[in-house]
Design a protein around this motif. Structure first.
Motif, PDB file in Angstrom:
ATOM      1  N   ALA A  81      23.125  19.807 -57.581  1.00 22.72           N
ATOM      2  CA  ALA A  81      23.583  21.130 -55.834  1.00 22.72           C
ATOM      3  C   ALA A  81      23.048  21.220 -55.061  1.00 22.72           C
ATOM      4  CB  ALA A  81      24.387  22.231 -56.949  1.00 22.72           C
ATOM      5  N   THR A  82      23.726  21.801 -54.435  1.00 24.45           N
ATOM      6  CA  THR A  82      23.075  21.855 -52.842  1.00 24.45           C
ATOM      7  C   THR A  82      23.966  23.214 -52.430  1.00 24.45           C
ATOM      8  OG1 THR A  82      21.691  21.504 -51.331  1.00 24.45           O
ATOM      9  CG2 THR A  82      23.494  20.632 -51.274  1.00 24.45           C
ATOM     10  N   GLU A  83      23.561  24.086 -51.163  1.00 20.10           N
ATOM     11  CA  GLU A  83      24.044  24.905 -50.685  1.00 20.10           C
ATOM     12  C   GLU A  83      24.886  24.162 -49.639  1.00 20.10           C
ATOM     13  OE1 GLU A  83      20.397  27.729 -50.661  1.00 20.10           O
ATOM     14  OE2 GLU A  83      21.493  27.891 -48.566  1.00 20.10           O
ATOM     15  N   TRP A  84      25.986  24.883 -49.480  1.00 18.38           N
ATOM     16  CA  TRP A  84      27.178  24.513 -48.923  1.00 18.38           C
ATOM     17  C   TRP A  84      26.640  24.083 -47.516  1.00 18.38           C
ATOM     18  CZ3 TRP A  84      29.699  25.142 -43.928  1.00 18.38           C
ATOM     19  CH2 TRP A  84      31.210  25.402 -43.916  1.00 18.38           C
TER      20      TRP A  84
ATOM     21  N   LEU B 136      25.030  20.560 -47.295  1.00 21.20           N
ATOM     22  CA  LEU B 136      25.944  18.852 -47.401  1.00 21.20           C
ATOM     23  C   LEU B 136      25.622  17.741 -46.449  1.00 21.20           C
ATOM     24  CD1 LEU B 136      29.260  20.714 -49.437  1.00 21.20           C
ATOM     25  CD2 LEU B 136      27.572  19.298 -50.153  1.00 21.20           C
ATOM     26  N   LEU B 137      25.810  18.293 -45.445  1.00 19.59           N
ATOM     27  CA  LEU B 137      25.919  17.084 -43.878  1.00 19.59           C
ATOM     28  C   LEU B 137      24.542  17.308 -43.792  1.00 19.59           C
ATOM     29  CD1 LEU B 137      29.469  18.455 -41.932  1.00 19.59           C
ATOM     30  CD2 LEU B 137      28.989  16.287 -44.060  1.00 19.59           C
ATOM     31  N   GLN B 138      23.823  17.443 -44.394  1.00 15.45           N
ATOM     32  CA  GLN B 138      22.449  16.725 -43.923  1.00 15.45           C
ATOM     33  C   GLN B 138      21.814  15.529 -45.000  1.00 15.45           C
ATOM     34  OE1 GLN B 138      19.458  19.753 -43.995  1.00 15.45           O
ATOM     35  NE2 GLN B 138      20.787  21.234 -42.788  1.00 15.45           N
ATOM     36  N   SER B 139      21.436  14.455 -44.145  1.00 16.82           N
ATOM     37  CA  SER B 139      21.327  12.978 -45.034  1.00 16.82           C
ATOM     38  C   SER B 139      19.652  13.627 -46.406  1.00 16.82           C
ATOM     39  CB  SER B 139      20.948  12.216 -43.980  1.00 16.82           C
ATOM     40  OG  SER B 139      19.781  12.029 -42.921  1.00 16.82           O
ATOM     41  N   THR B 140      18.885  14.211 -45.937  1.00 19.69           N
ATOM     42  CA  THR B 140      18.179  14.822 -46.497  1.00 19.69           C
ATOM     43  C   THR B 140      18.251  15.267 -47.789  1.00 19.69           C
ATOM     44  OG1 THR B 140      17.181  16.734 -44.989  1.00 19.69           O
ATOM     45  CG2 THR B 140      15.835  14.449 -44.617  1.00 19.69           C
ATOM     46  N   VAL B 141      18.779  16.047 -48.165  1.00 21.61           N
ATOM     47  CA  VAL B 141      18.857  15.966 -49.572  1.00 21.61           C
ATOM     48  C   VAL B 141      19.618  14.977 -50.144  1.00 21.61           C
ATOM     49  CG1 VAL B 141      20.106  18.656 -48.372  1.00 21.61           C
ATOM     50  CG2 VAL B 141      21.532  17.509 -49.313  1.00 21.61           C
ATOM     51  N   TYR B 142      19.852  14.285 -49.907  1.00 21.12           N
ATOM     52  CA  TYR B 142      21.018  12.954 -51.000  1.00 21.12           C
ATOM     53  C   TYR B 142      19.922  11.926 -50.852  1.00 21.12           C
ATOM     54  CZ  TYR B 142      25.525  14.839 -49.684  1.00 21.12           C
ATOM     55  OH  TYR B 142      26.352  15.588 -49.259  1.00 21.12           O
ATOM     56  N   ASN B 143      20.424  11.454 -52.371  1.00 23.31           N
ATOM     57  CA  ASN B 143      18.864  10.631 -52.577  1.00 23.31           C
ATOM     58  C   ASN B 143      19.090   9.428 -53.252  1.00 23.31           C
ATOM     59  OD1 ASN B 143      18.977  13.033 -54.803  1.00 23.31           O
ATOM     60  ND2 ASN B 143      17.450  12.801 -54.550  1.00 23.31           N
TER      61      ASN B 143
END
Length: 125
Positions: free
Chosen positions: A101-104, A107-114
């Protein structure tokens, strides 16, 4: 092995619609945030729409009221319904997933996706 496979891209006239799908495998979906990103030639990748594990969604201002993100846990599919398409929507569209999970607001920041798919091209003329 996590795998994301996009489909549904194509060419459409302005004002038309397309439906993108992302089939995912290799992990338990319910624990993930997922999103759609796009990248046009010469531009940075930008977040389009995302959904967290609770079903809360986030949209870029440029696509609000035109695009809808949804998920089907039973079919392991993430979908982006795109209506009223504009030439500026032309880009390669990517599906992405995050195992935690991440803060809302992230959600649209590409850097948080693996995990990322290979992309599907959308062209609007």
């Amino acid at each position: 092995h996590v795998q994301l496979v996009e489909s549904g891209g194509g060419s459409v006239q302005a004002g038309g619609s397309l439906r993108l799908s992302c089939a995912f495998s290799g992990y338990t979906y319910s624990g993930h945030c997922m999103g759609w990103f796009r990248q046009a030639p010469g531009k940075e990748r930008e977040g389009v729409a995302a959904i967290d594990r609770g079903g809360t969604t986030s949209y870029a201002d440029s696509v609000k009221d035109r695009f809808t993100i949804s998920k089907d846990n039973a079919k392991n599919t993430l979908t982006l319904q795109m209506n009223s398409l504009k030439p500026e929507d032309t880009a390669m569209y990517y599906c992405a997933a995050r195992p935690f999970a991440t803060e809302w607001r992230f959600l649209l920041q590409s850097t948080v996706y693996n995990y990322w798919g290979q992309g599907t091209q959308v062209t609007v003329s």
